[in-house]
Design a protein around this motif. Structure first.
Motif, short mmCIF file in Angstrom:
data_model
loop_
_atom_site.label_atom_id
_atom_site.label_comp_id
_atom_site.label_asym_id
_atom_site.label_seq_id
_atom_site.Cartn_x
_atom_site.Cartn_y
_atom_site.Cartn_z
N LEU A 218 0.87 -1.12 -0.03
CA LEU A 218 -0.10 0.02 -0.18
C LEU A 218 0.63 1.16 -0.02
O LEU A 218 1.80 1.23 0.78
CB LEU A 218 -0.90 0.06 1.32
N ARG A 219 0.56 2.27 -0.89
CA ARG A 219 1.36 3.51 -1.11
C ARG A 219 0.41 4.70 -0.86
O ARG A 219 -0.23 4.66 -2.09
CB ARG A 219 2.13 3.22 -2.16
N PRO A 220 0.57 5.61 0.06
CA PRO A 220 -0.45 6.91 -0.20
C PRO A 220 -0.03 7.38 -1.30
O PRO A 220 1.30 7.68 -1.50
CB PRO A 220 -0.37 7.50 1.25
N LEU A 221 -0.80 8.03 -2.01
CA LEU A 221 -0.57 8.90 -3.31
C LEU A 221 -0.18 10.30 -3.01
O LEU A 221 0.03 11.30 -4.04
CB LEU A 221 -1.22 8.66 -4.43
N GLY A 222 -0.38 10.75 -1.85
CA GLY A 222 0.18 12.08 -1.47
C GLY A 222 -1.15 13.14 -1.70
O GLY A 222 -2.12 12.96 -2.26
N PRO A 223 -0.52 14.65 -1.33
CA PRO A 223 -1.61 15.58 -1.56
C PRO A 223 -1.94 15.88 -2.84
O PRO A 223 -3.36 16.26 -2.96
CB PRO A 223 -0.97 16.77 -0.95
N GLY A 224 -1.30 15.34 -3.94
CA GLY A 224 -1.94 15.53 -5.24
C GLY A 224 -3.06 14.85 -5.58
O GLY A 224 -3.66 15.05 -6.58
N TYR A 225 -3.30 13.78 -4.92
CA TYR A 225 -4.66 12.98 -4.98
C TYR A 225 -5.47 13.04 -3.85
O TYR A 225 -6.03 11.90 -3.50
CB TYR A 225 -3.99 11.34 -5.07
N TRP A 226 -5.60 14.06 -3.25
CA TRP A 226 -6.55 14.12 -2.00
C TRP A 226 -7.87 14.89 -2.62
O TRP A 226 -7.80 15.75 -3.32
CB TRP A 226 -6.20 15.32 -1.00
N TYR A 227 -8.78 14.11 -2.55
CA TYR A 227 -10.33 14.75 -2.81
C TYR A 227 -10.78 15.55 -1.85
O TYR A 227 -11.89 15.33 -1.22
CB TYR A 227 -11.16 13.52 -3.22
N GLY A 228 -10.01 16.37 -1.69
CA GLY A 228 -10.43 17.93 -0.98
C GLY A 228 -9.65 17.98 0.43
O GLY A 228 -9.44 19.18 0.87
N CYS A 229 -9.40 17.02 0.85
CA CYS A 229 -8.69 16.81 2.43
C CYS A 229 -7.96 15.71 2.48
O CYS A 229 -8.32 14.38 1.87
CB CYS A 229 -9.89 17.26 3.41
N PRO A 230 -7.12 15.76 3.30
CA PRO A 230 -6.50 14.39 3.66
C PRO A 230 -7.34 13.25 3.85
O PRO A 230 -7.02 12.03 3.70
CB PRO A 230 -5.49 14.70 4.81
N LEU A 231 -8.48 13.43 4.75
CA LEU A 231 -9.31 12.40 5.08
C LEU A 231 -9.93 11.57 3.88
O LEU A 231 -10.31 10.40 3.84
CB LEU A 231 -10.44 12.71 5.91
N LEU A 232 -9.73 12.32 2.57
CA LEU A 232 -10.27 11.64 1.37
C LEU A 232 -9.06 11.36 0.46
O LEU A 232 -9.01 11.81 -0.58
CB LEU A 232 -11.28 12.53 0.72
N GLY A 233 -7.83 11.06 0.99
CA GLY A 233 -6.64 10.94 0.33
C GLY A 233 -6.81 9.57 -0.36
O GLY A 233 -7.65 8.56 -0.02
N VAL A 234 -6.14 9.26 -1.30
CA VAL A 234 -5.92 8.05 -2.07
C VAL A 234 -4.87 7.29 -2.23
O VAL A 234 -3.62 7.78 -1.92
CB VAL A 234 -6.33 8.30 -3.98
N THR A 235 -4.99 5.89 -1.67
CA THR A 235 -3.87 5.18 -1.76
C THR A 235 -3.71 4.00 -2.71
O THR A 235 -4.75 3.55 -3.17
CB THR A 235 -3.89 4.12 -0.33
N LEU A 236 -2.69 3.70 -3.10
CA LEU A 236 -2.36 2.57 -4.12
C LEU A 236 -1.79 1.37 -3.70
O LEU A 236 -1.32 1.03 -2.80
CB LEU A 236 -1.33 3.05 -5.16
N LEU A 237 -2.70 0.47 -4.36
CA LEU A 237 -2.48 -1.08 -3.77
C LEU A 237 -1.93 -1.56 -5.06
O LEU A 237 -2.30 -1.80 -6.11
CB LEU A 237 -3.69 -1.82 -3.48
N HIS A 238 -0.63 -2.28 -4.80
CA HIS A 238 0.03 -2.85 -5.76
C HIS A 238 0.35 -4.31 -5.40
O HIS A 238 0.98 -4.53 -4.33
CB HIS A 238 1.52 -2.22 -5.92
N ALA A 239 -0.24 -5.18 -6.16
CA ALA A 239 -0.19 -6.60 -5.94
C ALA A 239 0.29 -7.30 -7.30
O ALA A 239 -0.06 -6.91 -8.27
CB ALA A 239 -1.50 -7.25 -5.42
N VAL A 240 0.79 -8.63 -6.93
CA VAL A 240 1.48 -9.27 -8.12
C VAL A 240 0.77 -10.61 -8.15
O VAL A 240 0.71 -11.34 -6.94
CB VAL A 240 2.88 -9.36 -8.06
N LYS A 241 0.22 -11.00 -8.96
CA LYS A 241 -0.53 -12.37 -9.16
C LYS A 241 0.41 -13.38 -8.69
O LYS A 241 1.49 -13.63 -9.61
CB LYS A 241 -1.48 -12.75 -10.28
N GLN A 242 0.32 -14.30 -7.70
CA GLN A 242 1.07 -15.31 -7.72
C GLN A 242 1.15 -16.30 -8.67
O GLN A 242 0.05 -16.80 -9.18
CB GLN A 242 1.04 -16.29 -6.19
N PRO A 243 2.33 -17.00 -9.20
CA PRO A 243 2.39 -18.03 -10.24
C PRO A 243 1.60 -19.31 -9.67
O PRO A 243 2.04 -19.45 -8.51
CB PRO A 243 3.83 -18.20 -10.66
#
Ligand SMILES: C[S@@+](CC[C@H](N)C(=O)[O-])C[C@H]1O[C@@H](n2cnc3c(N)ncnc32)[C@H](O)[C@@H]1O
Length: 243
Positions: A218-243
């Motif tokens: 999980l990686r928070p995407l920072g103030p540039g991806y806040w929908y108005g305020c930090p409480l509505l911030g966006v986080t990226l989930l990066h997962a890799v499908k296990q073989p």
């Protein structure tokens, strides 16, 4: 990038327009902010609290609009760079809307392909299949983009069809946890083993998806991806499908 026709000042094509996510939110916030200032001026009461509330609401609206018009585009440029695409991948963007992520991804896939899937609900201004295809054309990547009218919870693609699946601020629109987890499971199903899943959604939702999958960073995407305020911030989930 080199295949962005808009780098040329004499480009004959219109610029892509990606719309505004959930437009009533910044509109209501801005109207309420202005109403606070008007009320403070007319009633001659609440001389501190009303202007303070008005300022906060207008700031919320401004930050929101910055995110939806610019911030999310920069964040996805960064995340697609990090994904280390080779340029020949098959990519699927879930809830592609007017193509902000789909087009950015397609620019990185000169020998690959980017497919978008959407149901065209009212979560973004002017979203439609035609608007998305027009943006792909305006960006000069129409030859490697196609768009499907499809529900993220029941994708019309075979298992293991894609190298990368992306989704930006779309899965949270599904009304129940059960439906949202079904969409995450569908994303994993259509990924090939070793493929990458990149989901950007409100931080509390991204955490739930990671817990549901039992993996992922999980990686928070920072103030540039806040929908108005930090409480509505966006986080990226990066997962890799296990073989
Ligand atoms: C806020 S917009 C984001 C669009 C785009 N990903 C972006 O970041 O600009 C959310 C999109 O998800 C789509 N959507 C919502 N529920 C969906 C579903 N069950 N299946 C497919 N698309 C859906 C909406 O139609 C909308 O275009």
């Amino acid at each position: 990038m080199s295949d962005n026709l808009h780098d040329s000042p004499r480009s004959p094509l219109p610029r892509p327009r990606y719309g505004v996510d959930a437009p009533p939110i910044p509109a209501v916030s801005a109207a309420a902010g202005l109403a606070c200032f008007l009320a403070a001026a007319r009633l001659r009461r609440g001389r501190i609290t009303m202007p303070a509330a008005g300022t906060a609401l207008l700031a919320f609206s401004g930050i929101y609009l910055h995110t939806t018009l610019r911030g999310k585009l920069h964040a996805w440029e960064r995340e697609l760079d990090r994904a280390g695409l080779k340029g020949n991948e098959q990519l699927l963007d879930l809830g592609c809307g007017r193509g902000a992520v789909l087009v950015a991804a397609a620019r990185r896939l000169p020998e690959g392909h980017a497919a978008g899937a959407d149901l065209w609900s009212k979560d973004q201004s002017g979203n439609s299949r035609d608007a998305t295809l027009a943006n792909a054309s305006a960006a000069g990547v129409a030859d490697r983009v196609d768009v499907h009218t499809a529900d993220m919870t029941a994708l019309p693609f075979a298992d293991g069809s894609f190298d990368v699946v992306t989704s930006a601020m779309a899965i949270h629109n599904i009304p129940s946890d059960e439906g949202r987890y079904r969409a995450v499971d569908e994303a994993m199903r259509v990924l090939r083993p070793g493929g990458q899943l990149l989901i950007a959604d409100p931080w509390w939702m991204a955490r739930k998806y990671a817990a549901h999958l039992g993996q992922g960073k999980l990686r928070p995407l920072g103030p540039g991806y806040w929908y108005g305020c930090p409480l509505l911030g966006v986080t990226l989930l990066h997962a890799v499908k296990q073989p």
